[in-house]
Write a protein that holds these residues in place. Structure first.
Motif, PDB file in Angstrom:
ATOM      1  N   PHE A  35       0.843  -1.201   0.000  1.00  0.00           N
ATOM      2  CA  PHE A  35       0.000   0.000   0.000  1.00  0.00           C
ATOM      3  C   PHE A  35       0.871   1.241   0.000  1.00  0.00           C
ATOM      4  CE2 PHE A  35      -3.021  -3.066   1.869  1.00  0.00           C
ATOM      5  CZ  PHE A  35      -4.100  -2.841   1.031  1.00  0.00           C
ATOM      6  N   ASN A 217     -13.843  -5.077  -7.894  1.00  0.00           N
ATOM      7  CA  ASN A 217     -12.549  -5.686  -8.220  1.00  0.00           C
ATOM      8  C   ASN A 217     -12.608  -6.658  -9.382  1.00  0.00           C
ATOM      9  OD1 ASN A 217     -11.038  -4.330  -6.366  1.00  0.00           O
ATOM     10  ND2 ASN A 217     -11.174  -5.903  -4.797  1.00  0.00           N
TER      11      ASN A 217
ATOM     12  N   PRO B 117      -5.591  -6.327   2.515  1.00  0.00           N
ATOM     13  CA  PRO B 117      -5.323  -6.615   1.101  1.00  0.00           C
ATOM     14  C   PRO B 117      -6.526  -7.202   0.360  1.00  0.00           C
ATOM     15  CG  PRO B 117      -3.473  -7.317   2.431  1.00  0.00           C
ATOM     16  CD  PRO B 117      -4.554  -6.907   3.393  1.00  0.00           C
ATOM     17  N   ALA B 118      -7.462  -7.815   1.093  1.00  0.00           N
ATOM     18  CA  ALA B 118      -8.658  -8.358   0.434  1.00  0.00           C
ATOM     19  C   ALA B 118      -9.444  -7.271  -0.288  1.00  0.00           C
ATOM     20  CB  ALA B 118      -9.544  -9.069   1.452  1.00  0.00           C
ATOM     21  N   ALA B 119      -9.234  -6.010   0.125  1.00  0.00           N
ATOM     22  CA  ALA B 119      -9.930  -4.914  -0.546  1.00  0.00           C
ATOM     23  C   ALA B 119      -9.211  -4.477  -1.823  1.00  0.00           C
ATOM     24  CB  ALA B 119     -10.070  -3.726   0.402  1.00  0.00           C
ATOM     25  N   CYS B 120      -8.054  -5.045  -2.068  1.00  0.00           N
ATOM     26  CA  CYS B 120      -7.256  -4.669  -3.232  1.00  0.00           C
ATOM     27  C   CYS B 120      -7.595  -5.617  -4.383  1.00  0.00           C
ATOM     28  CB  CYS B 120      -5.786  -4.832  -2.851  1.00  0.00           C
ATOM     29  SG  CYS B 120      -4.728  -3.556  -3.464  1.00  0.00           S
ATOM     30  N   SER B 121      -7.623  -5.113  -5.595  1.00  0.00           N
ATOM     31  CA  SER B 121      -7.902  -6.020  -6.709  1.00  0.00           C
ATOM     32  C   SER B 121      -6.618  -6.703  -7.162  1.00  0.00           C
ATOM     33  CB  SER B 121      -8.514  -5.257  -7.873  1.00  0.00           C
ATOM     34  OG  SER B 121      -7.528  -4.456  -8.476  1.00  0.00           O
ATOM     35  N   VAL B 123      -5.658  -6.757 -10.099  1.00  0.00           N
ATOM     36  CA  VAL B 123      -5.046  -5.868 -11.085  1.00  0.00           C
ATOM     37  C   VAL B 123      -4.086  -4.906 -10.395  1.00  0.00           C
ATOM     38  CG1 VAL B 123      -5.488  -4.151 -12.860  1.00  0.00           C
ATOM     39  CG2 VAL B 123      -7.095  -6.031 -12.543  1.00  0.00           C
ATOM     40  N   VAL B 124      -4.551  -4.276  -9.316  1.00  0.00           N
ATOM     41  CA  VAL B 124      -3.712  -3.311  -8.598  1.00  0.00           C
ATOM     42  C   VAL B 124      -2.527  -4.024  -7.931  1.00  0.00           C
ATOM     43  CG1 VAL B 124      -3.656  -1.697  -6.665  1.00  0.00           C
ATOM     44  CG2 VAL B 124      -5.589  -1.672  -8.237  1.00  0.00           C
ATOM     45  N   LEU B 127       0.004  -4.907 -10.419  1.00  0.00           N
ATOM     46  CA  LEU B 127       0.716  -3.698 -10.835  1.00  0.00           C
ATOM     47  C   LEU B 127       1.852  -3.372  -9.866  1.00  0.00           C
ATOM     48  CD1 LEU B 127       0.904  -0.786 -12.189  1.00  0.00           C
ATOM     49  CD2 LEU B 127      -0.832  -0.130 -10.539  1.00  0.00           C
ATOM     50  N   ILE B 128       1.556  -3.433  -8.563  1.00  0.00           N
ATOM     51  CA  ILE B 128       2.592  -3.137  -7.566  1.00  0.00           C
ATOM     52  C   ILE B 128       3.710  -4.182  -7.653  1.00  0.00           C
ATOM     53  CG2 ILE B 128       3.083  -2.792  -5.116  1.00  0.00           C
ATOM     54  CD1 ILE B 128       0.078  -2.154  -4.768  1.00  0.00           C
ATOM     55  N   LYS B 130       4.528  -6.117 -10.204  1.00  0.00           N
ATOM     56  CA  LYS B 130       5.244  -6.126 -11.480  1.00  0.00           C
ATOM     57  C   LYS B 130       6.080  -4.865 -11.699  1.00  0.00           C
ATOM     58  CE  LYS B 130       4.219  -6.474 -16.429  1.00  0.00           C
ATOM     59  NZ  LYS B 130       3.109  -6.554 -17.396  1.00  0.00           N
ATOM     60  N   MET B 131       5.518  -3.718 -11.334  1.00  0.00           N
ATOM     61  CA  MET B 131       6.184  -2.458 -11.665  1.00  0.00           C
ATOM     62  C   MET B 131       7.033  -1.902 -10.531  1.00  0.00           C
ATOM     63  SD  MET B 131       5.198  -1.600 -14.721  1.00  0.00           S
ATOM     64  CE  MET B 131       3.872  -1.618 -15.907  1.00  0.00           C
ATOM     65  N   SER B 132       6.834  -2.410  -9.312  1.00  0.00           N
ATOM     66  CA  SER B 132       7.527  -1.758  -8.210  1.00  0.00           C
ATOM     67  C   SER B 132       8.394  -2.704  -7.391  1.00  0.00           C
ATOM     68  CB  SER B 132       6.488  -1.090  -7.302  1.00  0.00           C
ATOM     69  OG  SER B 132       7.106  -0.201  -6.424  1.00  0.00           O
ATOM     70  N   ASP B 240      -6.574 -13.397 -13.203  1.00  0.00           N
ATOM     71  CA  ASP B 240      -6.209 -11.985 -13.088  1.00  0.00           C
ATOM     72  C   ASP B 240      -4.717 -11.761 -12.915  1.00  0.00           C
ATOM     73  OD1 ASP B 240      -8.909 -12.081 -12.974  1.00  0.00           O
ATOM     74  OD2 ASP B 240      -9.123 -10.738 -11.261  1.00  0.00           O
ATOM     75  N   ASN B 244      -2.189 -10.185 -15.738  1.00  0.00           N
ATOM     76  CA  ASN B 244      -1.624  -8.863 -15.496  1.00  0.00           C
ATOM     77  C   ASN B 244      -0.129  -8.878 -15.216  1.00  0.00           C
ATOM     78  OD1 ASN B 244      -3.760  -6.717 -15.591  1.00  0.00           O
ATOM     79  ND2 ASN B 244      -4.751  -8.252 -14.318  1.00  0.00           N
TER      80      ASN B 244
END
Lengths: 284, 307
Positions: A35, A217, B117-121, B123-124, B127-128, B130-132, B240, B244
């Motif tokens: 996060f 989601n 984290p259950a609230a996170c998709s 996809v997001v 993204l974190i 893969k890209m970070s 997913d 992604n």
């Protein structure tokens, strides 16, 4: 002698508790880092994100990234946010309404074939989404619903799982209130709306939150049906940025951060209900 | 007289039953049973780009699938994935639940953090990841940390030798799901009667491993069965994070395609081979049914619990 062991045991117990707490704090930080990275990269400059010398804090906080995201006309981000909001709200309201009615009917209206109907509903739980997405796509495309909101919403409104949770809840619901309503001459319909619904708020909140999070989601179905850019949901839009060649990283991250804000709000407001709903979902 | 009144009341009830339950039943019929039937029908046809094909090919789609390396390797990918993700999530969520359950203070705080984290998709999260974290270049967090201890950069997602991409794929799902299953275990733990622990203490069982092995773990049996079943079913749905994490502007790499990714590219990629895709969906349904029923039998699900 016994006293000495007691003292040593107490010290051991205390030490054990301290170790466990330290471990929990470390794990909690580990769980929160993603996060943090999301927000950090979203508010950083592009150079900070791609700098070979990685730093925990960016050198500048760029609040302007947020405005840039919504000004960028090459990205249909605002549109996709609105689509997602509309779809998630419609799906939640529709699912909760349909499933609660079905759950109540199954639990409370005596009918000869009620059990058979219940098993027919439960049977659909055995068919995982992995198996139905190709056939459902075939059906929806033959209806001409590809890239329409109808196609994105209607097929997702019917949840056997939600029916099941409502039925279980209403089975354990005290009968006295409904009996009083029946004595007063209220039929099933009015009893349901005036007596049952106002007294069953926790289960509505729990199922509603779970459905909302799932709808917001969800990715595969919107990816398949939302082929036109104007029908993209926020998840599809984000995904299309990550898989495209030209990508402005800070914009991508701020977009992702914005996309989880509605869920964090719902989550914080209703998390008690989610936990209760999960515990009560009858999976064990 | 009373008999007609009774029959009338019964008919009245049936009517109201269908007013309440009918819409859901109709929806599930149209959007689950009908598509499944249609899928079986389509799987016997050569259906490219069309839902109303006219070339009946019999079992050709099925034999083509079973001969197709991409399809069989997708099943293999699923097996590898399940072998990693099910034990990892099971152990992590059980461990979290045990630790959180014994807290006297701040239990709600830790529960929320792990569940967040259950609230996170996917996809997001992808993204974190893969890209970070695992982006395979120097500015990724993982490579930066490894750099401190003198390890060279790792190309996490773009190499099959060694297959580091599994680490990335498994940790994303672990992060997203562990908190949810932790809640299930917490619910299970709270149902264990305190008298069992008291009895164990009287019998001289040492708190810790012995109590866990002889009391806590056996008492969590029902929860464990449900968790494993859900984990396997969810692993079958994996799409997913694979999509992604691994696809980019150049397309999807030939490796690490679980069944759903395979179906997606077959049925909806170029060519839109809906006949083949439908046959794949039907085969997958059969496999899932066999696995689920087998697992339920194996664990004795549905049998009355002893005690």
């Amino acid at each position: 002698m016994a006293g000495a062991t007691r003292v040593r045991d107490d010290a051991l117990v205390r030490a054990g508790r301290a170790v466990r707490l330290a471990l929990l704090v470390a794990l909690a930080l580990l769980f929160l880092i993603p996060f943090y990275l999301l927000v950090r990269n979203g508010l950083a400059r592009e150079e900070d994100i791609t700098s070979p010398d990685w730093t925990f804090f960016p050198s500048h906080i760029q609040w302007g990234n947020l405005g840039e995201l919504f000004d960028d006309s090459s990205v249909p981000f605002l549109r996709s946010l609105l689509n997602s909001a509309l779809i998630a709200v419609a799906t939640t309201v529709g699912t909760v309404l349909l499933a609660s009615l079905a759950g109540y009917g199954l639990a409370r209206i005596p009918y000869r074939h009620a059990n058979k109907v219940f098993y027919a509903i439960l049977g659909t739980l055995m068919v995982p989404a992995a198996v139905t997405f190709v056939p459902t796509f075939v059906l929806v495309s033959s209806l001409g619903w590809v890239s329409t909101l109808r196609g994105l919403i209607v097929p997702t409104l019917f949840s056997a799982f939600a029916c099941f949770v409502f039925r279980q809840y209403f089975l354990g619901f005290p009968r006295e209130l409904e009996d009083a309503a029946h004595v007063d001459g209220l039929g099933y319909w009015r009893t349901y709306w005036r007596v049952v619904v106002p007294n069953a708020r926790p289960v509505f909140a729990a199922v509603g939150t779970i459905v909302f999070i799932g709808a917001w989601n969800s990715f595969l179905w919107p990816l398949v049906i939302g082929q036109d850019r104007n029908a993209w949901t926020v998840q599809v839009a984000l995904s299309s940025f990550t898989t495209s060649q030209v990508v402005r990283l800070h914009e991508l991250f701020i977009a992702a951060a914005v996309s989880i804000v509605p869920l964090l709000l719902v989550f914080l407001l209703f998390q008690r209900w989610i936990v209760a709903g999960v515990e009560r979902s009858g999976i064990d | 007289m009373t008999r007609t009144a009774g029959r009338l009341r019964e008919r009245n009830r049936a009517l109201w039953f269908w007013v309440f339950v009918g819409p859901s039943v109709l929806g599930l019929l149209v959007f689950t049973y009908v598509p499944l039937g249609w899928s079986v029908w389509l799987s016997f046809f050569d259906a490219h780009n069309t839902v109303t094909p006219d070339t009946f090919v019999g079992l050709d789609n099925y034999t083509a699938l079973l001969k197709d390396d991409a399809f069989t390797s997708s099943l293999w990918t699923f097996c590898v994935f399940t072998l990693f993700i099910v034990p990892a999530t099971y152990a992590a969520s059980l461990a979290l639940a045990l630790m959180v359950n014994r807290l006297r203070r701040a239990q709600a705080f830790f529960r929320s953090v792990f569940f967040l984290p259950a609230a996170c998709s996917y996809v997001v999260a992808a993204l974190i990841w893969k890209m970070s974290i695992f982006n395979g270049v120097r500015f990724g967090l993982a490579n930066t940390l490894l750099g401190y201890v003198g390890v060279d950069q790792v190309a996490w997602l773009s190499t099959t030798d060694p297959p580091w991409y599994w680490l990335v794929i498994v940790t994303v799902r672990l992060w997203l799901q562990a908190g949810f299953y932790m809640i299930l275990f917490l619910a299970g733990l709270q149902r264990i009667s305190p008298t069992l622990y008291e009895a164990a203490a009287v019998d001289g069982a040492r708190p810790g491993w012995q109590v866990f092995r002889h009391i806590t773990f056996p008492q969590l049996r029902a929860t464990s069965v449900a968790v494993v079943l859900l984990l396997v079913i969810n692993a079958f749905q994996a799409f997913d994070e694979f999509y992604n994490l691994l696809s980019d502007a150049r397309g999807y790499p030939p490796y690490a395609r679980p069944p759903l990714v395979y179906l997606y590219y077959t049925a909806l990629g170029q060519g839109q081979n809906l006949g083949l895709g439908s046959a794949g969906a039907v085969l997958l349904a059969l496999i899932i049914a066999v696995v689920t029923v087998g697992q339920a039998r194996w664990f004795g699900l549905g049998r009355k619990e002893a005690g």
